[in-house]
Design a protein around this motif. Structure first.
Motif, mmCIF file in Angstrom:
data_model
loop_
_atom_site.group_PDB
_atom_site.id
_atom_site.type_symbol
_atom_site.label_atom_id
_atom_site.label_comp_id
_atom_site.label_asym_id
_atom_site.label_seq_id
_atom_site.Cartn_x
_atom_site.Cartn_y
_atom_site.Cartn_z
ATOM 1 N N LEU A 186 40.475 49.223 72.132
ATOM 2 C CA LEU A 186 40.928 50.611 72.201
ATOM 3 C C LEU A 186 41.445 50.958 73.588
ATOM 4 O O LEU A 186 42.372 51.761 73.733
ATOM 5 C CB LEU A 186 39.799 51.560 71.788
ATOM 6 C CG LEU A 186 39.824 52.023 70.320
ATOM 7 C CD1 LEU A 186 39.777 50.832 69.377
ATOM 8 C CD2 LEU A 186 38.698 52.994 70.023
ATOM 9 N N LYS A 187 40.891 50.346 74.628
ATOM 10 C CA LYS A 187 41.326 50.655 75.990
ATOM 11 C C LYS A 187 42.750 50.176 76.254
ATOM 12 O O LYS A 187 43.398 50.642 77.196
ATOM 13 C CB LYS A 187 40.367 50.040 77.016
ATOM 14 C CG LYS A 187 40.397 48.536 77.098
ATOM 15 C CD LYS A 187 39.411 48.023 78.132
ATOM 16 C CE LYS A 187 39.448 46.507 78.261
ATOM 17 N NZ LYS A 187 40.712 46.038 78.818
ATOM 18 N N ASP A 188 43.242 49.230 75.416
ATOM 19 C CA ASP A 188 44.599 48.716 75.580
ATOM 20 C C ASP A 188 45.622 49.487 74.751
ATOM 21 O O ASP A 188 46.824 49.243 74.888
ATOM 22 C CB ASP A 188 44.652 47.233 75.198
ATOM 23 C CG ASP A 188 43.804 46.364 76.114
ATOM 24 O OD1 ASP A 188 43.689 46.720 77.312
ATOM 25 O OD2 ASP A 188 43.258 45.349 75.647
ATOM 26 N N MET A 189 45.152 50.417 73.901
ATOM 27 C CA MET A 189 46.086 51.143 73.044
ATOM 28 C C MET A 189 45.987 52.651 73.190
ATOM 29 O O MET A 189 46.856 53.371 72.693
ATOM 30 C CB MET A 189 45.882 50.763 71.571
ATOM 31 C CG MET A 189 44.465 50.972 71.077
ATOM 32 S SD MET A 189 44.183 50.393 69.381
ATOM 33 C CE MET A 189 44.892 51.725 68.428
ATOM 34 N N LEU A 190 44.959 53.133 73.878
ATOM 35 C CA LEU A 190 44.777 54.571 74.053
ATOM 36 C C LEU A 190 44.539 54.890 75.517
ATOM 37 O O LEU A 190 44.044 54.069 76.275
ATOM 38 C CB LEU A 190 43.578 55.080 73.242
ATOM 39 C CG LEU A 190 43.547 54.817 71.736
ATOM 40 C CD1 LEU A 190 42.266 55.361 71.142
ATOM 41 C CD2 LEU A 190 44.758 55.422 71.038
ATOM 42 N N LYS A 208 34.458 55.201 66.555
ATOM 43 C CA LYS A 208 35.800 54.641 66.631
ATOM 44 C C LYS A 208 36.798 55.525 65.884
ATOM 45 O O LYS A 208 37.895 55.799 66.384
ATOM 46 C CB LYS A 208 35.789 53.231 66.039
ATOM 47 C CG LYS A 208 37.105 52.486 66.175
ATOM 48 C CD LYS A 208 37.120 51.209 65.340
ATOM 49 C CE LYS A 208 35.981 50.287 65.677
ATOM 50 N NZ LYS A 208 36.082 48.990 64.941
ATOM 51 N N ASN A 209 36.419 55.962 64.703
ATOM 52 C CA ASN A 209 37.297 56.815 63.910
ATOM 53 C C ASN A 209 37.584 58.131 64.625
ATOM 54 O O ASN A 209 38.730 58.610 64.645
ATOM 55 C CB ASN A 209 36.658 57.089 62.550
ATOM 56 C CG ASN A 209 37.517 57.980 61.679
ATOM 57 O OD1 ASN A 209 38.676 57.685 61.420
ATOM 58 N ND2 ASN A 209 36.957 59.085 61.230
ATOM 59 N N ARG A 210 36.564 58.718 65.242
ATOM 60 C CA ARG A 210 36.740 59.990 65.948
ATOM 61 C C ARG A 210 37.705 59.826 67.126
ATOM 62 O O ARG A 210 38.578 60.659 67.368
ATOM 63 C CB ARG A 210 35.383 60.499 66.430
ATOM 64 C CG ARG A 210 35.422 61.911 67.033
ATOM 65 C CD ARG A 210 34.044 62.323 67.522
ATOM 66 N NE ARG A 210 33.045 62.155 66.489
ATOM 67 C CZ ARG A 210 31.867 61.576 66.682
ATOM 68 N NH1 ARG A 210 31.561 61.074 67.865
ATOM 69 N NH2 ARG A 210 31.003 61.481 65.688
ATOM 70 N N ILE A 211 37.543 58.729 67.873
ATOM 71 C CA ILE A 211 38.415 58.478 69.024
ATOM 72 C C ILE A 211 39.864 58.315 68.568
ATOM 73 O O ILE A 211 40.786 58.928 69.116
ATOM 74 C CB ILE A 211 37.944 57.225 69.783
ATOM 75 C CG1 ILE A 211 36.602 57.482 70.463
ATOM 76 C CG2 ILE A 211 38.981 56.800 70.825
ATOM 77 C CD1 ILE A 211 35.964 56.230 71.047
#
Length: 230
Positions: free
Chosen positions: A68-72, A127-130
């Motif tokens: 997630l850190k690489d896409m958000l 994960k879904n919330r983020i």
């Protein structure tokens, strides 16, 4: 006559100096004799699902195993350090990018956890919330393409489930004081498409496929209402 312990300390220092000099000036191995073995990046099932997603999104970028850190990036956070830690801990099995290279859909392959199920469920909800706050729809895929609909049907349903994305702020555009104030409020977080799916939940295949039925039912009701008015 030197005491024995002084002679021992001198000898020890000389040995240490010799070891340092050898490591410092000895020729380093070129690595030409090294040999390597390829490790599996994706399982055969993941390779098949990747091909399936390429068929579902022809011409678009589909990436496996993305953190997630690489896409958000973080738009706002009460505790930025903890928000960064949450991004670093989470990853998804597949990501589909739009024409601008930004993620649109994120997928995990459906798995059934027999151990520590409560903690894993909490992580999935997090994960879904983020992802939802970034406008990235998160879905579970069946654990086999033989259990998936045709790529064209799947794409049709995904178009109904897509989330609106926040407008990215270009780094080259300076923010006014008003814009800085407005950025502290999330005008996006409350805007979601009107579907029968509760956005607080992770969408599975059954919920996704029901969207088309709901859309057809809604259109049928609208046509019926038009006929009655006529």
């Amino acid at each position: 006559m030197f005491p024995l312990w002084i002679a021992f300390m001198i000898a020890l220092a000389l040995v240490g100096l010799g070891v340092w000099a050898y490591r410092r000036y000895a020729p380093q191995p070129s690595g030409r004799e090294d040999r390597y073995t390829p490790e599996r990046i994706l399982t055969p099932e993941q390779v098949a699902m990747l091909d399936y997603l390429h068929d579902t999104f022809p011409g678009q970028v589909v990436l496996p195993q993305v953190k997630l850190k690489d896409m958000l990036s973080i738009r706002r956070a009460t505790d930025r350090r903890r928000a960064e830690e949450r991004l670093a801990r989470q990853q998804v099995d597949f990501v589909v990018c739009g024409q601008d290279g930004r993620p649109m859909f994120a997928f995990d392959i459906e798995q059934y956890h027999l151990s520590n199920a409560k903690a894993k469920t909490h992580q999935v909800k997090m994960k879904n919330r983020i992802l939802k706050t970034a406008g990235v729809r998160f879905l579970f895929l069946k654990n086999g393409i033989h259990r998936m609909p045709s790529p064209s049907e799947f794409r049709k349903q995904l178009d109904l489930a897509a989330l609106p994305q926040p407008i990215p702020k270009e780094a080259s555009e300076p923010e006014s004081v008003r814009q800085q104030l407005e950025s502290k409020f999330s005008e996006f977080d409350q805007i979601f498409p009107a579907t029968g799916f509760r956005d607080s939940e992770v969408m599975g295949m059954s919920g996704l496929m029901d969207l088309g039925n709901e859309d057809s039912d809604r259109q049928a009701r609208q046509r019926s209402a038009v006929r009655h008015r006529a």
